[in-house]
Design a protein around this motif. Structure first.
Motif, short mmCIF file in Angstrom:
data_model
loop_
_atom_site.label_atom_id
_atom_site.label_comp_id
_atom_site.label_asym_id
_atom_site.label_seq_id
_atom_site.Cartn_x
_atom_site.Cartn_y
_atom_site.Cartn_z
N ARG A 290 0.88 -1.18 0.00
CA ARG A 290 -0.05 0.02 -0.07
C ARG A 290 0.87 1.17 0.12
O ARG A 290 1.78 1.23 0.88
CB ARG A 290 -0.92 -0.09 1.33
CG ARG A 290 -1.85 1.37 1.34
CD ARG A 290 -2.84 1.22 2.56
NE ARG A 290 -3.51 2.48 2.39
CZ ARG A 290 -5.04 2.42 2.07
NH1 ARG A 290 -5.38 1.07 1.57
NH2 ARG A 290 -5.58 3.47 2.08
N PRO A 291 0.71 2.06 -0.99
CA PRO A 291 1.65 3.31 -0.81
C PRO A 291 1.24 4.38 0.09
O PRO A 291 -0.01 4.43 0.55
CB PRO A 291 1.34 3.94 -2.57
CG PRO A 291 -0.20 3.48 -2.64
CD PRO A 291 -0.31 1.99 -2.05
N THR A 292 2.02 5.24 0.43
CA THR A 292 1.83 6.34 1.05
C THR A 292 2.05 7.48 0.60
O THR A 292 2.63 7.53 -0.93
CB THR A 292 2.89 6.46 2.40
OG1 THR A 292 4.26 6.24 1.97
CG2 THR A 292 2.68 4.93 3.23
N GLY A 293 1.62 8.83 0.88
CA GLY A 293 1.72 9.87 0.10
C GLY A 293 0.70 10.52 -0.26
O GLY A 293 -0.60 10.45 0.29
N SER A 294 0.60 11.10 -1.37
CA SER A 294 -0.43 12.07 -1.85
C SER A 294 -1.70 11.26 -2.76
O SER A 294 -2.67 11.93 -2.67
CB SER A 294 0.05 13.42 -2.72
OG SER A 294 0.57 12.81 -3.97
N ARG A 296 -5.27 10.15 -3.53
CA ARG A 296 -6.28 10.00 -2.70
C ARG A 296 -7.35 8.83 -3.44
O ARG A 296 -8.24 8.42 -2.71
CB ARG A 296 -7.13 11.21 -2.90
CG ARG A 296 -6.38 12.41 -2.43
CD ARG A 296 -7.45 13.60 -2.81
NE ARG A 296 -8.44 13.63 -1.76
CZ ARG A 296 -9.27 14.42 -1.48
NH1 ARG A 296 -9.36 15.69 -2.63
NH2 ARG A 296 -10.47 14.53 -0.72
N TRP A 347 -1.18 -3.13 -5.48
CA TRP A 347 -1.93 -2.02 -5.29
C TRP A 347 -2.10 -0.99 -6.40
O TRP A 347 -0.76 -0.81 -7.08
CB TRP A 347 -1.13 -1.50 -4.06
CG TRP A 347 -1.45 -2.13 -2.73
CD1 TRP A 347 -0.98 -3.21 -2.32
CD2 TRP A 347 -2.63 -1.98 -2.04
NE1 TRP A 347 -1.30 -3.65 -1.37
CE2 TRP A 347 -2.36 -2.79 -0.67
CE3 TRP A 347 -3.85 -1.00 -1.88
CZ2 TRP A 347 -3.31 -2.95 -0.05
CZ3 TRP A 347 -4.51 -0.97 -0.75
CH2 TRP A 347 -4.41 -1.99 0.22
N SER A 349 -2.83 2.90 -7.70
CA SER A 349 -3.15 4.56 -7.26
C SER A 349 -3.45 5.33 -8.45
O SER A 349 -2.65 5.04 -9.60
CB SER A 349 -2.49 4.94 -6.11
OG SER A 349 -1.05 5.21 -6.83
#
Length: 360
Positions: A290-294, A296, A347, A349
């Motif tokens: 699961r990525p983190t950051g901006s 949404r 994942w 995004s």
């Protein structure tokens, strides 16, 4: 280009039944306008072409071209093909092998009772205009694909048509020849004073050649508009796949869209009510965790397929937003680094700024 100048274009309402299939299509084309008729196999493109040309009679509706009624189901009017002033370029060109190029082009005028000498003079003028007068004495068997396409176009134009219909005009060409002939054909169509319908399944041909796209599925109109509008905002899965976009339907409340298949996606613009969302495969990023950051919009899914695409790879990710799927476009290097395999978890995004939303 030697051609008539019609007072009006094409106004048609095509109603044709063929067994369980029925075509119901309103198709209007202005003089000087090029319309591309797009659709999957079995959508009714060929039926529409043959009906316009007079090879299939209407079950309902009406065809009017340059102010002349060609067909009217209510009055049982049906003009035969040779009375319709329609030039047709078939997919395989269908040049007469026993005739020279000049006599191929002169065939249409001769069938309209034009004297032989006048028909050959008209044919030579068309060949000269298309830049191939030197082919006049050649036989079709000696022509390259690009030359055959030009001869077929010259033959269609020699009848001085009010409507020009091109059936997959570039499909018989190899990739390099198609690139050159496509640009040349666009120039030639821009000089034609009548209405033009290009029947194709190729989105690049349609976008380059046409002023307006008409998309049909199952015999019905599903979307029409200028190429830029259709490619930016597709309205069906077929159109989205055609132009290479991800598409999903839902209901918007502000920037949040609750998708029909389940799940939520955040969009760039605010909207309220039923809507469609679209975004480019290249806007999708893939991760093993699961990525983190901006971003949404983040979903976990399963790799459903891997397909080479240009210099990169297209990855189908299934099981996102309920039972939905999306397509991501990544580089070969990213594929190797991620070690993706069909059936593996991944994942996905996409930034809200990359998601276009518009009313359904």
């Amino acid at each position: 280009m030697v051609t008539g100048t019609p007072a009006a274009g094409l106004e048609s309402r095509l109603g044709v039944a063929r067994g369980a299939f029925r075509l119901e299509l309103a198709l209007d084309v202005a003089p000087g306008e090029v319309v591309a008729l797009l659709g999957p196999n079995g959508s009714g493109k060929t039926t529409a072409l043959r009906t316009l040309a007079g090879l299939i009679a209407l079950d309902s509706g009406r065809i009017e071209l340059a102010g002349r009624v060609l067909a009217d189901a209510d009055s049982a009017t049906h003009r035969p093909p040779y009375e319709r002033r329609i030039g047709v370029v078939f997919q395989d060109y269908l040049l007469f092998p026993h005739l020279t190029v000049l006599d191929n082009v002169a065939f249409g005028p001769r069938s309209q009772q034009v004297p032989r000498a006048a028909a050959r003079k008209l044919a030579h003028a068309q060949l000269s205009h298309l830049g191939i007068p030197e082919l006049a004495g050649a036989r079709p068997v000696s022509l390259s694909g690009g030359q055959a396409q030009r001869v077929a176009l010259a033959r269609a134009l020699a009848v001085q048509p009010d409507l020009l219909v091109l059936d997959e005009p570039l499909a018989a060409l190899d990739a390099r020849t198609r690139l050159h002939v496509r640009g040349e054909l666009r120039r030639q169509l821009a000089e034609f004073a009548g209405a033009t319908v290009v029947v194709t399944h190729d989105p690049v041909d349609a976008i380059v050649l046409a002023d307006r796209l008409v998309v049909i599925e199952d015999g019905r109109l599903v979307q029409t508009g200028e190429p830029a509008e259709v490619t930016r905002r597709p309205r069906t899965d077929y159109v989205a796949r055609l132009v290479g976009l991800n598409l999903a339907g839902g209901r918007a409340r502000g920037h949040e869209v609750r998708l029909d298949g389940g799940g939520v996606i955040m969009a760039r613009d605010a909207l309220d009510g039923g809507c469609l969302v679209a975004f480019r495969p290249a806007a999708v990023s893939l991760f093993l965790a699961r990525p983190t950051g901006s971003p949404r919009n983040i979903w976990m899914g399963t790799v459903g397929g891997l397909e080479p695409h240009g210099d990169g790879v297209r990855v189908e990710v299934t099981g996102v937003w309920g039972d939905g799927s999306l397509v991501a476009e990544i580089t070969q290097a990213a594929l190797a680094e991620l070690g993706l395999r069909v059936g593996g978890e991944v994942w996905a995004s996409v930034k809200a700024s990359e998601v276009d939303v518009y009313p359904s």
